[in-house]
Design a protein around this motif. Structure first.
Motif, PDB file in Angstrom:
ATOM      1  N   ALA A 113       0.800  -1.240   0.000  1.00  0.00           N
ATOM      2  CA  ALA A 113       0.000   0.000   0.000  1.00  0.00           C
ATOM      3  C   ALA A 113       0.832   1.289   0.000  1.00  0.00           C
ATOM      4  O   ALA A 113       0.544   2.201  -0.767  1.00  0.00           O
ATOM      5  CB  ALA A 113      -0.974  -0.008   1.182  1.00  0.00           C
ATOM      6  N   PRO A 114       1.897   1.422   0.837  1.00  0.00           N
ATOM      7  CA  PRO A 114       2.662   2.680   0.813  1.00  0.00           C
ATOM      8  C   PRO A 114       3.270   2.987  -0.556  1.00  0.00           C
ATOM      9  O   PRO A 114       3.288   4.146  -0.980  1.00  0.00           O
ATOM     10  CB  PRO A 114       3.758   2.438   1.863  1.00  0.00           C
ATOM     11  CG  PRO A 114       3.201   1.391   2.767  1.00  0.00           C
ATOM     12  CD  PRO A 114       2.383   0.505   1.882  1.00  0.00           C
ATOM     13  N   ILE A 115       3.725   1.955  -1.273  1.00  0.00           N
ATOM     14  CA  ILE A 115       4.306   2.142  -2.618  1.00  0.00           C
ATOM     15  C   ILE A 115       3.269   2.776  -3.539  1.00  0.00           C
ATOM     16  O   ILE A 115       3.560   3.710  -4.277  1.00  0.00           O
ATOM     17  CB  ILE A 115       4.783   0.789  -3.209  1.00  0.00           C
ATOM     18  CG1 ILE A 115       5.881   0.166  -2.349  1.00  0.00           C
ATOM     19  CG2 ILE A 115       5.268   0.945  -4.659  1.00  0.00           C
ATOM     20  CD1 ILE A 115       6.165  -1.298  -2.681  1.00  0.00           C
ATOM     21  N   LYS A 122       8.769  12.083   2.871  1.00  0.00           N
ATOM     22  CA  LYS A 122       9.072  12.914   4.052  1.00  0.00           C
ATOM     23  C   LYS A 122       7.915  13.877   4.334  1.00  0.00           C
ATOM     24  O   LYS A 122       7.484  14.049   5.476  1.00  0.00           O
ATOM     25  CB  LYS A 122      10.370  13.692   3.791  1.00  0.00           C
ATOM     26  CG  LYS A 122      11.225  13.856   5.038  1.00  0.00           C
ATOM     27  CD  LYS A 122      12.662  14.128   4.665  1.00  0.00           C
ATOM     28  CE  LYS A 122      12.878  15.641   4.724  1.00  0.00           C
ATOM     29  NZ  LYS A 122      14.252  16.031   4.352  1.00  0.00           N
ATOM     30  N   ASP A 123       7.412  14.484   3.250  1.00  0.00           N
ATOM     31  CA  ASP A 123       6.309  15.440   3.351  1.00  0.00           C
ATOM     32  C   ASP A 123       5.046  14.768   3.918  1.00  0.00           C
ATOM     33  O   ASP A 123       4.373  15.318   4.784  1.00  0.00           O
ATOM     34  CB  ASP A 123       6.034  16.010   1.949  1.00  0.00           C
ATOM     35  CG  ASP A 123       4.988  17.108   1.966  1.00  0.00           C
ATOM     36  OD1 ASP A 123       5.109  18.016   2.810  1.00  0.00           O
ATOM     37  OD2 ASP A 123       4.042  17.042   1.142  1.00  0.00           O
ATOM     38  N   MET A 124       4.744  13.559   3.408  1.00  0.00           N
ATOM     39  CA  MET A 124       3.567  12.810   3.888  1.00  0.00           C
ATOM     40  C   MET A 124       3.714  12.461   5.363  1.00  0.00           C
ATOM     41  O   MET A 124       2.783  12.613   6.147  1.00  0.00           O
ATOM     42  CB  MET A 124       3.382  11.526   3.069  1.00  0.00           C
ATOM     43  CG  MET A 124       2.773  11.752   1.700  1.00  0.00           C
ATOM     44  SD  MET A 124       2.846  10.279   0.671  1.00  0.00           S
ATOM     45  CE  MET A 124       1.713   9.180   1.527  1.00  0.00           C
ATOM     46  N   TRP A 125       4.909  12.000   5.747  1.00  0.00           N
ATOM     47  CA  TRP A 125       5.169  11.593   7.135  1.00  0.00           C
ATOM     48  C   TRP A 125       5.037  12.786   8.085  1.00  0.00           C
ATOM     49  O   TRP A 125       4.416  12.685   9.136  1.00  0.00           O
ATOM     50  CB  TRP A 125       6.572  10.993   7.216  1.00  0.00           C
ATOM     51  CG  TRP A 125       6.943  10.515   8.589  1.00  0.00           C
ATOM     52  CD1 TRP A 125       7.575  11.223   9.582  1.00  0.00           C
ATOM     53  CD2 TRP A 125       6.677   9.221   9.157  1.00  0.00           C
ATOM     54  NE1 TRP A 125       7.731  10.453  10.698  1.00  0.00           N
ATOM     55  CE2 TRP A 125       7.196   9.213  10.468  1.00  0.00           C
ATOM     56  CE3 TRP A 125       6.071   8.064   8.656  1.00  0.00           C
ATOM     57  CZ2 TRP A 125       7.116   8.094  11.301  1.00  0.00           C
ATOM     58  CZ3 TRP A 125       5.991   6.952   9.489  1.00  0.00           C
ATOM     59  CH2 TRP A 125       6.499   6.967  10.800  1.00  0.00           C
ATOM     60  N   LYS A 126       5.628  13.937   7.670  1.00  0.00           N
ATOM     61  CA  LYS A 126       5.643  15.137   8.513  1.00  0.00           C
ATOM     62  C   LYS A 126       4.262  15.779   8.640  1.00  0.00           C
ATOM     63  O   LYS A 126       3.818  16.123   9.724  1.00  0.00           O
ATOM     64  CB  LYS A 126       6.644  16.143   7.920  1.00  0.00           C
ATOM     65  CG  LYS A 126       7.317  16.994   8.974  1.00  0.00           C
ATOM     66  CD  LYS A 126       8.635  17.587   8.503  1.00  0.00           C
ATOM     67  CE  LYS A 126       8.442  18.566   7.342  1.00  0.00           C
ATOM     68  NZ  LYS A 126       9.756  19.093   6.894  1.00  0.00           N
ATOM     69  N   GLN A 127       3.577  15.918   7.481  1.00  0.00           N
ATOM     70  CA  GLN A 127       2.308  16.652   7.485  1.00  0.00           C
ATOM     71  C   GLN A 127       1.078  15.805   7.795  1.00  0.00           C
ATOM     72  O   GLN A 127       0.098  16.322   8.318  1.00  0.00           O
ATOM     73  CB  GLN A 127       2.118  17.344   6.129  1.00  0.00           C
ATOM     74  CG  GLN A 127       3.123  18.453   5.901  1.00  0.00           C
ATOM     75  CD  GLN A 127       2.790  19.254   4.649  1.00  0.00           C
ATOM     76  OE1 GLN A 127       1.652  19.264   4.188  1.00  0.00           O
ATOM     77  NE2 GLN A 127       3.771  19.923   4.095  1.00  0.00           N
ATOM     78  N   GLU A 128       1.123  14.533   7.424  1.00  0.00           N
ATOM     79  CA  GLU A 128      -0.100  13.721   7.541  1.00  0.00           C
ATOM     80  C   GLU A 128       0.043  12.471   8.410  1.00  0.00           C
ATOM     81  O   GLU A 128      -0.927  11.763   8.635  1.00  0.00           O
ATOM     82  CB  GLU A 128      -0.574  13.316   6.137  1.00  0.00           C
ATOM     83  CG  GLU A 128      -0.857  14.503   5.234  1.00  0.00           C
ATOM     84  CD  GLU A 128      -0.985  14.095   3.775  1.00  0.00           C
ATOM     85  OE1 GLU A 128      -1.929  13.359   3.460  1.00  0.00           O
ATOM     86  OE2 GLU A 128      -0.130  14.500   2.956  1.00  0.00           O
ATOM     87  N   GLY A 129       1.266  12.171   8.819  1.00  0.00           N
ATOM     88  CA  GLY A 129       1.481  11.024   9.698  1.00  0.00           C
ATOM     89  C   GLY A 129       1.572   9.702   8.942  1.00  0.00           C
ATOM     90  O   GLY A 129       1.340   9.639   7.733  1.00  0.00           O
ATOM     91  N   SER A 130       1.894   8.634   9.687  1.00  0.00           N
ATOM     92  CA  SER A 130       2.130   7.314   9.071  1.00  0.00           C
ATOM     93  C   SER A 130       0.882   6.748   8.393  1.00  0.00           C
ATOM     94  O   SER A 130       0.976   5.988   7.433  1.00  0.00           O
ATOM     95  CB  SER A 130       2.633   6.325  10.130  1.00  0.00           C
ATOM     96  OG  SER A 130       1.678   6.194  11.174  1.00  0.00           O
TER      97      SER A 130
END
Length: 321
Positions: free
Chosen positions: A238-240, A267-275
């Protein structure tokens, strides 16, 4: 792990490339018509960046679908279908033909295929279809699906009118290479998908054939094992798929490498929207891929059976006066 043979049912020679091509293409067309709305919802959910206001209702699968229908008419769910239908016949033809070819290549001298060989054949078939058809098709499809224009308003003119126009515009504005944006991620996703999919399907099918003592399984059983094996791929990658969707939607920044963009998006997804953002759209993706595989395998096995019977009758008829 059980070993399987490259031979067709009853020890006959395996299906020809033409049979795989026709059966695969027909199966792909049916799958696209039945499941495309779920794919549009999945893409919209993956592209959704809006952080919810406190107390605002969650934008889930049904809510996203309802909003598309309300704002863009039910036809909005079929955005990008032209790109999919144009690519689905060669995609499925390549998938099944190359899978059978790789399987025979990896078989031992007795024509036996181990589960490891099935996995590798599925992986290679997935990478082959990703490079040959899927990547350009998905770039065009995602650009069309990402358009929020209202199909109910004739004055709301979209940037991309249809699949051919979208392809032409992307090549003109961003160069031919833009159609292959995200090819590494697409190959990784398709490869892992088909490796898991074909291995699970082959294992389930072999067990059921053993249990029934026949190679011919009823349609509902083929549909069920297609559904189960189809759900396994999306859960594994799913992450891919989410990173790939974001990558293909936006034009590249000058001087930025592909790996640089992938890292920046992650990085942007992790920082702004979480895992959890990496699993955005997993529900509609499973709901899209699993029934899609159920339809594909059922239609493919049915058409292959019909075409094989026709081939046998023609071969048998050669000797009749």
């Amino acid at each position: 792990m059980s070993a399987k043979s490259t031979q067709g049912p009853g020890g006959k020679k395996p299906a020809s490339a033409a049979t795989n091509l026709i059966a695969g293409g027909g199966a792909g067309m049916m799958e696209a018509l039945a499941c495309h709305p779920l794919d549009t919802i999945k893409v919209r959910m993956q592209l959704s960046r809006r952080a919810r206001a406190p107390g605002a209702p969650k934008r889930g699968f049904l809510r996203t679908g309802t909003e598309i229908v309300k704002r863009e008419t039910p036809l909005g769910l079929y955005k990008g279908l032209g790109a999919v239908l144009t690519g689905i016949i060669p995609k499925m033809a390549i998938r099944f033909t190359s899978y059978e070819w790789y399987k025979q290549l990896l078989a031992d001298q007795e024509g036996t295929v181990t589960s490891q060989a099935t996995f590798l054949a599925g992986l290679a078939a997935g990478v082959t279809e990703a490079v040959a058809v899927v990547t350009p098709m998905e770039v065009v499809k995602i650009r069309l699906q990402a358009q929020h224009h209202s199909m109910a308003d004739p004055l709301d003119i979209p940037k991309y009118r249809n699949a051919a126009h979208a392809m032409y515009t992307v090549i003109k504005e961003e160069g031919f290479g833009a159609l292959y944006r995200g090819v590494s991620l697409t190959a990784l996703r398709q490869g892992s998908n088909q490796a898991v999919n074909f291995t699970a399907y082959s294992e389930f099918r072999a067990r059921l054939q053993q249990y029934h003592g026949t190679n011919d399984l009823p349609g509902y059983e083929t549909m069920f094992i297609g559904l189960v094996s189809g759900a396994m791929g999306p859960l594994s990658n799913a992450p891919i798929d989410t990173i790939k969707t974001r990558l293909q939607k936006t034009p590249a920044e000058p001087g930025q490498t592909a790996i640089g963009r992938i890292m920046a998006i992650s990085k942007d997804m992790w920082k702004q929207e979480g895992s959890r953002s990496f699993y955005k759209g997993i529900t509609p993706r499973i709901m899209r891929v699993a029934p899609g595989q159920a339809v594909t395998f059922t239609v493919y096995e049915y058409l292959k059976g019909v075409l094989e019977k026709g081939r046998e009758m023609m071969e048998g008829g050669k000797y009749e006066e």
